[in-house]
Design an enzyme around this catalytic site. Structure first.
Site, PDB file in Angstrom:
ATOM      1  CG  ASN A   3     -16.976  -7.309   0.117  1.00  0.00           C
ATOM      2  OD1 ASN A   3     -16.676  -6.132   0.322  1.00  0.00           O
ATOM      3  ND2 ASN A   3     -18.225  -7.751   0.187  1.00  0.00           N
ATOM      4  CG  HIS A  61     -19.972   7.879  -4.901  1.00  0.00           C
ATOM      5  ND1 HIS A  61     -20.375   6.688  -4.342  1.00  0.00           N
ATOM      6  CD2 HIS A  61     -20.137   7.722  -6.241  1.00  0.00           C
ATOM      7  CE1 HIS A  61     -20.773   5.870  -5.306  1.00  0.00           C
ATOM      8  NE2 HIS A  61     -20.626   6.465  -6.465  1.00  0.00           N
TER       9      HIS A  61
HETATM   10  N1  APR Z   1     -14.438  -5.751   5.757  1.00  0.00           N
HETATM   11  C1  APR Z   1     -14.678  -5.903   4.418  1.00  0.00           C
HETATM   12  N2  APR Z   1     -15.888  -5.730   3.848  1.00  0.00           N
HETATM   13  C2  APR Z   1     -16.896  -5.355   4.669  1.00  0.00           C
HETATM   14  C3  APR Z   1     -16.732  -5.181   6.063  1.00  0.00           C
HETATM   15  C4  APR Z   1     -15.435  -5.384   6.591  1.00  0.00           C
HETATM   16  N3  APR Z   1     -15.184  -5.243   7.904  1.00  0.00           N
HETATM   17  N4  APR Z   1     -17.941  -4.832   6.594  1.00  0.00           N
HETATM   18  C5  APR Z   1     -18.809  -4.791   5.563  1.00  0.00           C
HETATM   19  N5  APR Z   1     -18.198  -5.121   4.418  1.00  0.00           N
HETATM   20  C6  APR Z   1     -18.771  -5.212   3.069  1.00  0.00           C
HETATM   21  C7  APR Z   1     -20.203  -5.687   3.049  1.00  0.00           C
HETATM   22  O1  APR Z   1     -20.252  -7.108   2.972  1.00  0.00           O
HETATM   23  C8  APR Z   1     -20.716  -5.038   1.749  1.00  0.00           C
HETATM   24  O2  APR Z   1     -20.475  -5.895   0.632  1.00  0.00           O
HETATM   25  O3  APR Z   1     -18.786  -3.904   2.546  1.00  0.00           O
HETATM   26  C9  APR Z   1     -19.862  -3.778   1.610  1.00  0.00           C
HETATM   27  C10 APR Z   1     -20.625  -2.515   1.926  1.00  0.00           C
HETATM   28  O4  APR Z   1     -21.627  -2.373   0.959  1.00  0.00           O
HETATM   29  P1  APR Z   1     -22.541  -1.058   0.984  1.00  0.00           P
HETATM   30  O5  APR Z   1     -23.012  -0.818   2.365  1.00  0.00           O
HETATM   31  O6  APR Z   1     -23.533  -1.205  -0.127  1.00  0.00           O
HETATM   32  O7  APR Z   1     -21.528   0.139   0.645  1.00  0.00           O
HETATM   33  P2  APR Z   1     -20.954   0.528  -0.770  1.00  0.00           P
HETATM   34  O8  APR Z   1     -20.800  -0.673  -1.641  1.00  0.00           O
HETATM   35  O9  APR Z   1     -19.760   1.360  -0.526  1.00  0.00           O
HETATM   36  O10 APR Z   1     -22.125   1.457  -1.376  1.00  0.00           O
HETATM   37  C11 APR Z   1     -21.878   2.089  -2.609  1.00  0.00           C
HETATM   38  O11 APR Z   1     -23.932   3.336  -2.387  1.00  0.00           O
HETATM   39  O12 APR Z   1     -25.380   4.486  -1.061  1.00  0.00           O
HETATM   40  C12 APR Z   1     -24.391   4.628  -1.996  1.00  0.00           C
HETATM   41  O13 APR Z   1     -23.010   6.494  -2.220  1.00  0.00           O
HETATM   42  C13 APR Z   1     -23.217   5.371  -1.419  1.00  0.00           C
HETATM   43  O14 APR Z   1     -20.888   5.083  -1.958  1.00  0.00           O
HETATM   44  C14 APR Z   1     -22.057   4.400  -1.550  1.00  0.00           C
HETATM   45  C15 APR Z   1     -22.545   3.440  -2.624  1.00  0.00           C
END
Ligand code: APR
Length: 238
Positions: A205, A112
């Site tokens: 996760n 990304h």
């Molecule tokens: N340890 C492990 N997992 C965690 C923690 C933690 N401390 N805190 C949060 N999470 C998990 C949440 O449960 C969730 O499943 O991380 C995940 C974050 O999900 P999102 O906020 O959707 O982020 P991501 O999956 O990286 O989003 C993907 O979406 O908006 C676009 O470009 C952006 O790269 C991003 C993409």
């Protein structure tokens, strides 16, 4: 299972959460505060470039004050350990921060894009960018003004390194997904690709992701606990 030598790890915002970088879809996430259509689409940038620049400038300014955590370091240890075994770790990250690099990993595919880089619409150059960007920014390569944008893949744009990621999954003995909600494609589709190839898939996760049912193994908890534990198991396997 014998000790895997070639692993593909997909990471998302959850691996950086404990470093103090906001995730996107958790209750206090980025998309609870901003409308992604305004700050993370080409249409949003065309409509209000100053707003988009400020959104990324604020995230870029905050980066030096956050540090890689034990999960980032553990993946760097995994990369070294697999290389010593004659294998490799391919780290495909959805994150635009530099915490994997600062945690010591090297074979990183930023699908990304990267917050600390900018690209020029006039000459297509991609250059390092540690300061603020604006519509007045001048391209350091072609010297034109007005064409600089964050080197970040927006919704509706093609993620980067897709071929390299597919090749790495094809050659992997294990696919692991860390800290991602599994809600954004094509990253969320990697687990199905791995399964179709018969590659075991594991999820690490905080809680089950949207495609948790597709994984053959899973560990749930904070990345700083779960990831180092799992890496240690992999590196002590014979
Ligand atoms: N340890 C492990 N997992 C965690 C923690 C933690 N401390 N805190 C949060 N999470 C998990 C949440 O449960 C969730 O499943 O991380 C995940 C974050 O999900 P999102 O906020 O959707 O982020 P991501 O999956 O990286 O989003 C993907 O979406 O908006 C676009 O470009 C952006 O790269 C991003 C993409």
């Amino acid at each position: 299972m014998s000790a895997p030598k070639n692993i593909v790890a997909l990471t998302g915002a959850g691996i950086s959460a404990e470093s103090g970088v906001a995730t996107f879809r958790d209750a206090d996430g980025v998309w609870a505060k901003y409308d992604y259509r305004e700050v993370a689409t080409p249409e949003g940038f065309a409509a209000n470039p100053a707003l988009v620049h400020e959104f990324y400038n604020a995230r870029r300014r905050a980066l030096p004050s956050v540090n890689p955590n034990a999960a980032h370091m553990a993946l760097a240890d995994l990369e070294k350990g697999l290389t010593e075994r004659g294998g490799r770790l391919t780290l495909v990250t959805q994150n635009v921060d530099d915490l994997h690099e600062r945690g010591g990993a090297t074979n990183i595919l930023h699908m990304h894009g990267e917050l600390l880089k900018a690209e020029c619409a006039s000459c297509a150059s991609v250059i390092d960018c540690r300061g603020d960007l604006s519509i007045e920014s001048v391209c350091g390569v072609c010297n034109r003004t007005g064409g600089m944008r964050p080197h970040v893949v927006w919704f509706g744009e093609m993620p980067r390194f897709m071929e390299e990621a597919a090749d790495a999954i094809m050659g992997a003995e294990l696919f692991v997904s860390i800290g991602t909600s599994g809600s954004v494609y094509p990253a969320a589709g990697f687990v199905a690709e791995a399964r179709a190839l018969g590659v075991p898939a594991m999820e690490l996760n905080l809680e089950p992701s949207e495609n948790a049912h597709l994984f053959s193994d899973a560990r749930y908890g904070p990345a700083t606990e779960v990831v180092p534990q799992w890496v240690n198991e992999i590196l002590t396997m014979k």
